[in-house]
Structure formats: structure tokens, C-alpha cells
Design an enzyme around this catalytic site. Structure first.
Site, short mmCIF file in Angstrom:
data_model
loop_
_atom_site.label_atom_id
_atom_site.label_comp_id
_atom_site.label_asym_id
_atom_site.label_seq_id
_atom_site.Cartn_x
_atom_site.Cartn_y
_atom_site.Cartn_z
N CYS A 1 0.70 -1.22 -0.04
CA CYS A 1 0.00 -0.04 0.11
C CYS A 1 0.84 1.29 0.02
O CYS A 1 0.40 2.13 -0.15
CB CYS A 1 -0.90 0.01 1.27
SG CYS A 1 -1.78 -1.34 1.75
N HIS B 1 -5.94 1.54 5.36
CA HIS B 1 -6.56 0.67 4.56
C HIS B 1 -7.20 -0.56 5.16
O HIS B 1 -6.58 -1.36 5.84
CB HIS B 1 -5.47 0.12 3.54
CG HIS B 1 -5.97 -0.84 2.64
ND1 HIS B 1 -7.04 -0.85 1.88
CD2 HIS B 1 -5.22 -2.03 2.35
CE1 HIS B 1 -7.15 -1.92 1.12
NE2 HIS B 1 -6.16 -2.58 1.31
N HIS C 1 -10.07 -4.28 4.63
CA HIS C 1 -10.68 -5.13 3.94
C HIS C 1 -11.93 -5.17 4.50
O HIS C 1 -12.88 -6.52 4.37
CB HIS C 1 -10.05 -6.40 4.02
CG HIS C 1 -8.81 -6.74 3.04
ND1 HIS C 1 -8.13 -7.61 2.85
CD2 HIS C 1 -8.22 -5.55 2.31
CE1 HIS C 1 -6.99 -7.34 2.09
NE2 HIS C 1 -6.95 -6.25 2.00
N GLU D 1 -27.64 11.13 10.32
CA GLU D 1 -26.98 12.14 11.07
C GLU D 1 -25.20 11.81 10.93
O GLU D 1 -24.68 12.76 11.15
CB GLU D 1 -27.42 11.90 12.64
CG GLU D 1 -26.80 12.79 13.41
CD GLU D 1 -27.26 14.30 13.20
OE1 GLU D 1 -28.24 14.60 12.79
OE2 GLU D 1 -26.61 14.94 13.98
N HIS E 1 -12.24 -5.42 -2.79
CA HIS E 1 -10.94 -5.33 -2.08
C HIS E 1 -11.21 -4.83 -0.76
O HIS E 1 -11.23 -5.35 0.19
CB HIS E 1 -10.10 -4.36 -3.08
CG HIS E 1 -8.67 -4.48 -2.20
ND1 HIS E 1 -7.43 -4.05 -3.16
CD2 HIS E 1 -8.38 -4.62 -1.23
CE1 HIS E 1 -6.62 -4.12 -2.33
NE2 HIS E 1 -6.95 -4.19 -1.21
#
Lengths: 295, 295, 295, 295
Positions: free
Chosen positions: C122, C140, C142, C165, C230
Site C-alpha cells: 500500500c 486501509h 478489507h 446524522e 477489495h
């Protein structure tokens, strides 16, 4: 899925208290938190939190692949509450002849309260994974995701899913003719299809051995076997790999159930897509040509 | 379903602090983490985590089957937050005449803050399990899985499921004419049908007693009774067996709801399958014979 | 979603134990529980509990915006169990040229057990958030809610929701022509539409960089990007903002799935409602006028 | 819904550490774990675990009904992570004129890190519950069960459920003309209908005050108000009652969603059932009479 408690200091204190009744050798052995017997306890507590081994269900076995004798196999006993298991409650056998080296029935009554331990009915299934795949650990759960998938696909003998990122957590295994062994060559790719065989349940767990072995043979790429209306067996090169594979597979089974319920195919037919694109292209080409003719 | 906290060392510390206001006898009694009053606290915290006893719902009672007087029964009080219950808050009665030996209202005000405790409205139901089944503990929860099953099968007076591995966690009970008692002879088999009676709810919990007793009588194989729009009562030979049965049943109820929603029958009609196979066989036989004739 | 353990005292003890093998400088650095490397560990444990990073999935990176050098970026390594990560396992790079300052492969073998760490795949995606948006942290996961939304809306390139809200937890971002930067001007309002772009997954995570950057450019109001089949990338001004945005978005994705399944539109078409009211008003007006004519 | 951690010993240690920077008066005040400011912290952590206040959502306020001055009201601040809140971060006001006695902005920078705290936007709503209902605490969550119920019944201005045991955890409230107050006279009965008004959301939380007050007036039997597409407000005589009511209501909302999805009416029409039985009886009577005629 709660992360393991970080309070190592406290664990050591409580552990030393409960282990004091053991022989000095065992007390020293179990003082190591990474000892297979301790890891079985830790993972069983985690699996209980995930609803995978409630009601004494499921089981786990670890082969001491990083220890001085990698033929030693620790196995959780049958019929006990998995989340309360203690390191001295394991059966210890030695491969390849499965010689019984130690049983919890040899432990002082003070600890066992005269409970008569029985080896796990999963033992022959665990042994199959060690012998046929050189596994370092084998996990068996009653995960409801596993059971539901085998019910939703009641007429199928395998589960398949593709094009989900989490698939990449699982190993790409191939049969090596030279070594006659199944070997890990890489991780699965995003576009690969993960395949897990489904075998039929039997009244007695040990009777699953034949069909599990057959599935292991017929599916060299598999690192798990689903058992219909029962649960799943997952193995890996080490205890941590088995844990990771089991987590990734359960994630995929959970997602697959949601996809099934939403009418989304589990395997993305890329070929179809390509062919359709080609047809589209051809049609477009035709249209362009026809336009040109007209022009 | 979080595993019990492993921090035994810390629990002891906190416990000794809060128990210091008790009489030395009670302080000593409750110092044992396996004392029924402490186990009630531990299990109530676990049940709260499972959403089974939130909002003061549910209850639990343990008979001290492994103590010097197995006629002693500890009962959690009514209307308190189950996850915050303390060992000195239990009612203690002695079987068979349910003589009240101790109430939390005798405890120093310092601990009770003058709260007036009431015995659980479940008390006569717990007593029915002790007297009619020699139970060692009885658990009552408001599990949403239990409530939903009684709503999905609103016109049925029993819940049934078969051919799921987790069924094997439950006992096979048979009525012994000689002893006039229901006795555990084995565990249920995979292909057995687990049957749990469903009784109708009443405005006052104690009024459930008659129908619960009738259900216990009519279903000698049952170790639990579902109460429509209310929850479930589960009992076992010991507190741990009751806990295991309750976990296994809730697992099966949860799975049954998923199966119902997916249109999968809860009881697998094996006989039908066999008959169909026979019909198929006969047809095949016919076909073969006809082929032979043709040949 | 379990709250962080309050046991700071115990954490310190366990930490000092495991860090003793480090250099005195690193030991001192990691003694601060608010050090980015420690926060990565804490948040990874939290994310694991939420089923967001099981099976080694997901990742996180923190830029030390409150430290002496805000160009320092800590990145969790690839392929390790996120809930067991330790502060010395991070890669450390310096912006803007992403110079590698420290890797866990420099740590004593006693701690790493000779494991060869790889930077997260990443990394280029995290860097894009730092460079294009001045982010202080990037998360990040999953998350199955993220994956399911991209599957339910398989033909859409963005996710939208309004009139909930929880939307107010997210920032209102606008492109400032003068500074050429996207700036936070306020929080989103209840009636605003939250828009998150969806990009297509690629076999290799680093190949997502181009489309992620394009999405960041095309959606100046977005503080997250969904990746089909992903997961999701979420960033914020600080690590805590990134955590809050990620939590609020996951809450909205979870709710959106439930709304979708119940047939409730995710975006409330207020304009339509107003127009319809106007039409109704006009019709009513007509009717009144006609009545008057008749009268 | 994890039970509160039992490790009181450890909590005290960590607490005394973090409170050392306070004035001796405040340090002593907050040393009591049952102080309203500490209970707010404990409950916020619990609510976070339930996914009720993630992403800084929700809020809570406690009136010190058991303390020396029952007019003191503690209020959690706006926009902070609820699960990480500390006792010194509360606003303290005195009823009836809501005089501000203490703000976290007066606390040493060492603890606040110069963060500028804002009072919760829920403050006027909390005050309405204290003034109109003599509440001892008021809880506001973004529970997805609350939001979903208001979406599933988008055209209704109240939620109703009956004939579920958990209803008995909620109070039976009646308007007393003599005292001009709503008073608790008992608990709801199993067959009672629990009614919770639903008000429409507004862009700014404080603008909910009027419609919340109107709902409180129009529904004297209610101890909660649902806010469409937003969440719920629940209050009770004490903080523990408010917690119990909130738990019981969320249980019922969760169950109601499942019942709705399964097509089961939330309110059981008992009258219909009785009438149908009577019709059946009459028909049976007719049949019997006819049979007799025939005979």
C-alpha cells in the site's frame, strides 16, 4: 474477533500460579508463552470468541516445527470447554508412528480433578494433514459460515470463489512430481479461484478420515476441507499460517454467503466478459463498416 | 462470545477489596473462584456479552453438587444488572423444602446500599428442574435466537433440528422405569433429532411453572424448554454442562434461523432420501433389464 | 468494536519487557504510548477486532504531524498479523522523497527471529494521500461492508448517501484555487450527500496508485476511496481524524447495505419531494379554482 | 456487548496516574469510580463497544441525584472520541438555570493539549429530560437499530411493540394530575404495548428541542424518543435505570427489525384472536347442535 490481550505481565502471574502443581520440568516447559501447548490455549480462546468452538466443539493440533523435535504433535483433548483449556491438558504424540508420549491423565489429580481425558476424535484427521501435507498445525472449527456454505450449496462437492482481494492471503499450492509433494510456490492471485472441497459428514468424526484423505489427494491446491453440516478443517505450514488461512477462509465464506443472498456470482466469469466485449467490438465494427458503406 | 478473562491474579485483588466488608466466614467462602456464587457472577458477565441477559433480563441458579451439601441452591436476585452482580447478592435455599438460608438483604448496608433484593421470579422454574431432573444448574436467557425461533414457528409447540454436528454436544436422555428418573445414557448422535418443547408465555414468570413442568414430563429427552416471545430455560447435571448445553442450543437456534430464511428444512428426511434412492435403483434396474431385453 | 483497554499500567509493564532488546534510543522512543509506531499497533488491534484486517489484510500508515519532523512517515509492514504487530516492526520513510530511514530488518534478530520484512504494498497509495491531500494518516481495511457496497453497486463508480446524522462526522472539503489545495472548511451537514469514489481492483496493489490518484483528483470532496472487491482507503488530517472518518464511513456503509436490502433509497431526493408537493399544490389550486367556477 | 472489565485494581492505578496533573480537589473527586464523571467514561466505552457512539457520535449526561447537590449535571463534550473520554473532560452545569460551573477548558494544558472543548449540541435536549421528567440521566446514541426502525416505518410517528418479555424491563409511567408530574407506577406488563414517539431530524441537533419537548408532552408513557435517520434519546430516574432502559429498548428495536423482515406483526392483536376463538367456538357449537339434530 478480539485481538489477543496485551497484558503479558498478568498472564505470566496467573500462569505461574496454576502451573505450580506440575513437575518442575513441565512448569518450566509451559513458562514459555510460545510453547505449542500455550499457543493452543491462546488460539482456542480466540476461536471461542469467534463462535467457532462453543459448546466444546472444534479442535486444534500443533506440530512443534520450530522446536528441537519437529515430530512432536500437541493435540487438544475431546469434549472440554475449549476457551478454558490449560497447557497441561494436551495429548502429545510423536510422528510418524503416532507414539503417545504424554496424556493429561498423567497430570496430578490436583489439576485434573480426576477428569478422564480422551484424545480428540479429530486425531486421525489431524494426522492426515501432517503426513500428506507436512502441515505444522491443523485447525478444526464449527464455524457457522462453513456450515451454511455447505447447506446453501448442498448439491456441490466444492466451494469456489474468485476476484476478492482476501484470496491473496491463501497459498498457491502445486504438486511437485519430483518430490511427490504438494508445495507452496506463491500466494493466490486476486483473479485466481480459491477451491475448497466439501465432504459429506459421518456419524463418527474419525470416519471422516478416508474422505478427507481423498479430498486432500484430489485437490492438491486446497489448504482446507469443508465438512457438510459440520464445519471445516484448515491447515498450514506453521501454526500462524494455519491461523491466517483459517481467518481468511472464514472471511471469504462469510462474504460468499452475503454475495449468494444478494444474487452475486461467487466466481467472476472473466472469459464471458471478454467474449462479450469481443462480440460487442465485432458488432461495433460491423456497424462502423455498414456506416462506411452507407457513406 | 468473549472467552473468560485470564487475569486471575487481578480478579483476586479486586475481589478481596470488595469483599472486605463481609463477615470473615463469607469473605473466606467467596475467596474461592469456583464457589457457585462466584461462578454465577462469571457466567452472568459472559451471558451479558452474548446479549442474553441485557437490561436485567434472564437469570441463573447453581446447585452446589460438588460441595459438602449438594442440596444448597444459589440463585441470582431479580431485577439487577446481571453483568455487575456480586457473590454476596445471591439468595441461598436448601432443597427439598426450599428453606431460605441466606438473602443479600442480610449483607452490611455498606455493600448493598440499602437496596432491597427480591428473589428471582424464575425461582419456581429453577426448582422444577432440580426436583424433576436432578439438575446441577439452570440457565434462563432472553436470547434473541430463542425468541425468534418461537416467532418463526408460532403455531408449533416444539422446535426440532437434525443432522448438524453441534447436536452431538447435547445429551441423550431416556426415562428409566426402574428408577423413575430421566437419565443421561449418551450424547445425541449426528443423525438424531434434537427436540425442544415450546410453551406459551404468561404475564407473570412464576405462572410458567405448570406448563414448564408439563413440558419436562412430556419431553423426557429435553434438556431445555423454549418460552414463546420470551426466551429459554436450559439445565444440566452441573453448571458447566448447563453452560455447554446452552451454548450448543443457542448455536443451533442461530443456525436454524439462517436455514429457515434460506428455505432449508431443519429436519433432514433421511427416509425419503432412502426411498427415493430405492425408486431410482428400481428404475435403473428396469432400464437395465429393458436394455437387456432389447439386446 | 471494543473500546481500547484501560489498563495503561499493565501495558507499560509488558511493553518495557518486550522492548528491552532494542537500542536505548528506540526503547526510549517507543516508551511513549502516543508515538506513531505505538498508535499503529493499538489501532491495528482495534481494526482486527472489527474484522477489518484479519488474515494479515489491510494496513495503516501515520505521518508524525505533531512530532518535531512532520515529514516522517511510519508504515506497517506487509503480510504480518496486524493484531500482533510491535512498534519496532514499522518502516520509517521521510517525505517528500520517501527516503527509507529505518526498516524492521535492522532490528536485533532476538526480536525479529530473522523474519525478512517487506514494506506494505500500500506504500505508494499511502504516499499519494500524504502528497495530494496533506494527510496525517491513512487507513486501509478489507471491511466487508466496503466490499459488499462495491458488489451491490457493481456498475457504479461512486457510492452516495445523504440524510443520515452520522454523515456529520465527515469533513466538508473544497478545492482552494489560491493555495491549489483541498481544504477542510467545515463538517458535512445532515442533508449533504457523502460521495466516495469506487475504483476497480488490480491484481497488484501498487497498480492501484494511478486510479487512486485520479479519484483523489476528480473527487476533491472525498476523504476515502473504495476499491471494488477489495476494501477501502481512508485518510485524515491526523491519525485520530482518519480513525473517526473510517469509523463513520463504515457505519454508513453498514447502514447503506441494510437500507439497500430493505429497498430504501440511499440518497433522499428532496428536490423531487418539493416538486411533487408543488405539483400537488397546483392540482389542489386547480381543483379549488374549478370548484369556485362551479360555485 | 462486553461486560465491564472487572480489573478494578488496575483501573485505579491507571487513573491515579492520569489524574495527577489535576488540582488536588479534582484528583480526589475523580478517585471515586462511581462519580458521575467516571460513570460517563465507563458507559461511553460500553456504548462504543455496542457500535452506538462510534465516530464521535452520540452523547450522555448524568445528574448527580445521589450526591449532595442533585442539581449538578455532568455532560460529555461534543466531537470527541467517546471511548477515550476522561473524567476531567466534562462540562458541569447547575439546574434549574443551567449555570456553567466548570468546563474542561479550565483544565491544565498538560491534560487537554490546548484542545478547545465545546458543550454537546445535545445539551438542550438533555435539559428537557431533566426539567420535564426529573430524569437522573439521559443517553443519546446513533444505534443502527434505532435508525433502521425509523427508516422501515418512514411514514409513522411512533414505534410500537407488544407481547415480548423484554418489555417488562421498561417503566409504566402515568401523568399524575395532582403533582402535574409523570410518575413511574410499575413496570410495563408483558401484554402492554411499548410506545416510543419518532420525531423528524433537523440539520442542527439543538433544533430538535421543540419537537422533543412536544413528544415528551404528548407521550407521557414514553421514556425515550426516536429521531428519524439519526438515533435515539433515552432517560431514566438514575444513570443505571437509563442504561437498563436503553439496553432493553435496543434489544426490542433489534428484535422488531427481525420480526418486520420475517413479516411478523410487532403488536399482537389479542382482541382479534379472542374474537376468532369465539367464532370458532360458535361454529363448533353449531356443528355440535347440527350433529345432535342429525342424531
Amino acid at each position: 474477533m478480539p485481538a489477543p490481550c496485551n497484558c503479558k505481565h498478568v498472564d505470566k502471574v496467573s500462569q505461574s500460579t496454576s502451573l505450580a502443581a506440575l513437575s518442575p520440568e513441565l512448569e518450566k516447559e509451559f513458562a514459555n508463552p510460545l510453547h505449542p501447548a500455550n499457543l493452543i490455549c491462546e488460539l482456542c480462546r480466540l476461536f471461542y470468541d469467534n463462535n467457532w468452538v462453543t459448546g466444546t466443539g472444534g479442535g486444534i493440533s500443533i506440530r512443534d516445527v520450530e522446536g528441537p523435535n519437529p515430530n512432536l504433535v500437541y493435540i487438544a483433548p475431546s469434549g472440554v470447554q475449549k476457551e478454558r483449556i490449560q497447557p497441561w491438558e494436551m495429548f502429545l504424540v510423536e510422528l510418524p508412528d503416532e507414539k503417545l508420549l504424554r496424556t493429561p491423565n498423567d497430570i496430578p489429580d490436583e489439576l485434573t480433578k480426576k477428569y478422564k481425558y480422551k484424545p480428540s476424535a479429530c486425531t486421525p484427521l489431524f494426522m492426515s494433514c501432517y503426513k500428506m501435507r507436512d502441515a505444522g498445525a491443523c485447525i478444526h472449527t464449527h464455524s457457522q459460515n462453513a456450515v451454511m456454505i455447505t447447506l446453501l450449496f448442498e448439491n456441490q462437492s466444492q466451494f469456489e470463489i474468485s476476484h476478492i482481494e482476501q484470496i491473496k492471503a491463501l497459498p498457491k499450492l502445486v504438486y511437485n512430481k519430483e518430490s511427490s509433494k504438494v508445495e507452496k510456490v506463491a500466494s493466490l492471485e486476486y483473479y485466481d479461484t480459491l477451491t475448497i472441497p466439501i465432504i459429506e459428514n459421518t456419524p463418527h468424526e474419525e470416519d471422516l478420515t478416508d474422505s478427507l484423505q481423498e479430498a486432500i489427494k484430489n485437490f492438491p491446491g486446497a489448504s482446507a476441507v469443508l465438512v457438510r453440516r459440520h464445519g471445516i478443517y484448515v491447515w498450514g505450514e506453521t501454526v500462524w499460517k494455519a491461523k491466517i488461512y483459517n481467518e481468511a477462509i472464514d472471511y471469504l465464506l462469510e462474504l460468499a454467503i452475503k454475495m449468494y443472498q444478494a444474487g452475486i456470482p461467487l466466481v467472476k466469469k472473466v472469459q464471458d466478459t471478454i467474449e462479450q466485449s469481443e462480440i460487442c467490438c465485432n458488432k461495433l465494427q460491423d456497424t462502423i463498416e455498414q456506416s462506411e458503406i452507407v457513406l
